[in-house]
Enzyme design. Sequence first.
Site, PDB file in Angstrom:
ATOM      1  CG  ASP A 105      76.927  63.630  36.130  1.00 37.73           C
ATOM      2  OD1 ASP A 105      77.864  64.441  36.037  1.00 37.73           O
ATOM      3  OD2 ASP A 105      75.740  63.937  35.926  1.00 37.73           O
ATOM      4  CB  CYS A 123      71.733  63.230  34.812  1.00 34.65           C
ATOM      5  SG  CYS A 123      71.063  62.603  33.253  1.00 34.65           S
ATOM      6  CE  LYS A 176      74.782  56.302  32.305  1.00 34.88           C
ATOM      7  NZ  LYS A 176      74.654  56.030  33.764  1.00 34.88           N
ATOM      8  CG  ASP A 190      72.383  60.079  31.494  1.00 33.88           C
ATOM      9  OD1 ASP A 190      71.285  59.614  31.125  1.00 33.88           O
ATOM     10  OD2 ASP A 190      72.816  59.951  32.652  1.00 33.88           O
ATOM     11  CG  ASP A 238      68.886  56.046  36.540  1.00 37.22           C
ATOM     12  OD1 ASP A 238      69.040  55.807  35.328  1.00 37.22           O
ATOM     13  OD2 ASP A 238      69.320  57.071  37.104  1.00 37.22           O
TER      14      ASP A 238
END
Length: 616
Positions: free
Chosen positions: A140, A188, A229, A231, A287
């Site tokens: 991100d 995110c 990836k 999220d 995480d």
Amino acid sequence: MVMKKINFCMALAIPLAGAQASFADIVESTPSGVDPRVEYRDCPKCDKRIRVDLAAGKAYVNLSRLEGAKREDVAARAARLLDAAKIPPTSDPKIRPLMGWSSWNTFGCEISEDVILETARAMATNGLKAAGYTYVNIDDGFFWGHGDDGILRFNPNRFPNGMKPVVDGIHAVGLKAGIYSDAGADTCGSMWKDAKGNYDKGGKGGGLYGHDAADCKLHFVDLGFDFIKVDYCGGSRLRLDERRRYTEISEAIKATGRTDVRLNLCRWAFPGAWAADIAESWRTTGDIRANWNSLKGIVKENLYLSPYAKPGAYNDMDMLEVGHLKGHVKTAFGKGDEGFTADEETLHFGTWCILSSPLLVGCDVRTIPGQTMDLITNPYLLAMSQNDLGLQAYVAQRVGKDGYVLVKDAVERFGKSRYVALLNLSDESLEFTVESSTLDLGGEVEVFDLVERADPGSFNDRFTLSLRPHSARFFRFDAEKRLERTVYEAETAFLSEYQELRDARQSGTAFPSEFAGASGDVAVACIGNRETNDLIWKNVKIDRGGKRTLVFRCMAPDAWHFFVQVDGGEKVRVDAPATDGKFVDVPLEVELSEGVHAIRVSNGSAWAPDIDRMTL
């Protein structure tokens, strides 16, 4: 009865470099017929039979520790250990766990073209690429929303030249490029504050939702990314159905015509067995952070997920927080990231390898400590991860509350070589006594310590080893014979409806749980009540066919029943009595031919008893 006992405790106290240096000079030249890479030495004070020095391309046999073995036999083993450091090639890299680097844990959203390209160049030259770390993943922080034309835009301050030069630069040094997105509309980083208390506004509206086809074409056709990836912060906010949404994204990737793109689902909990049908890996926890409690929690969350890993599809334990040793921590999150001891770092990396998690380094590899580099490029540890068997180790034995013995095959399924890990997750020292039969191994078992790169000898029947708190040992055991497995714990079985997205008991999906009185203190609850909510031991190998008695250890509040099927055949009803809160044995005689079988427990119309284990 112990016939040979390895002095593991002495081995634990000797650091690798010091122990290697203690070997005496060569006492005789290598005789004819012995591999020239093997040399004989004499070191009465060293407790190792063989030491491997990969930098020199040599293996040293200690003549003082042969213990009756023929020196030529030990020399032959030394040569084989040298060869075992060469990770065999694969016909399809996608079937092995991903290896590479990710930007998030060190940089958060504060990434840039310079950071990414400098990282790629460092990986290409510092030994990471040579060890197999091939993906450079941009997490991100690169977003600038979607334009009025629906095309994804990139942060002009962090990536002023767009993404094409970045991808090309990564590819130019022989590495692959990874990117990030969200299943919803927002990322995110746009929803959660960073360590400085800021939101990354560029991620607002930057997610895939409503843009699947256009974004996938941009990422994988126009720009040439090789991994993504995805999220779920935005997906969660929109209350999207995980299975449907991730399937849509997977289909959009396939529609680009790219068949080599790898997809990671990041829903922060084991989503269900369906994930393996659409992605190469899926996150199983929240995480990771650079502290012991985070590491311990993630390890424990993954100990009973082995049935859901297979070639090309793996449980993702999140990024590696290696490189953050106590006193030398640099993460994006600051407070709470106190780092790891050397023991904890070794446990961290080795456990990711034996559990076949993707290996994505999260530290700044431009300044990675040498100690960490030696650990994460150790080919013997990497071999536990980078092979085509696709196996995640399972718990073979529990020691106290927080001690675990993990095992999985090393070279071939049901072979005589197995990887074994001893994990001490407790705050106290633990003594492990392990029977070779618990590992399905018999006869003389030769031992190789993967971290020390040394062979301390062999054992019969059992060994004992003491471990410090927060530490682990990783071995390859090579046995004279492979024994037929006789104990199948329920928590090592495949639960067709197992998931961690919602409360399992309320959802009525079978799940492993702590049970007083259960073998290893774990059993499986909530089996049945519909046909699909079953338990399956998929790899029950029978060495000699004939009539066998299956003994199910189970617990039920009343007289409950379940059905047993072998290889999808006829269902046989098994009645279990009310057990008064205890586990009892319920036998069933079946005919099993030589070979590998699937044994299924189900009840389509009522709840089945809680199952602890099945023994043959």
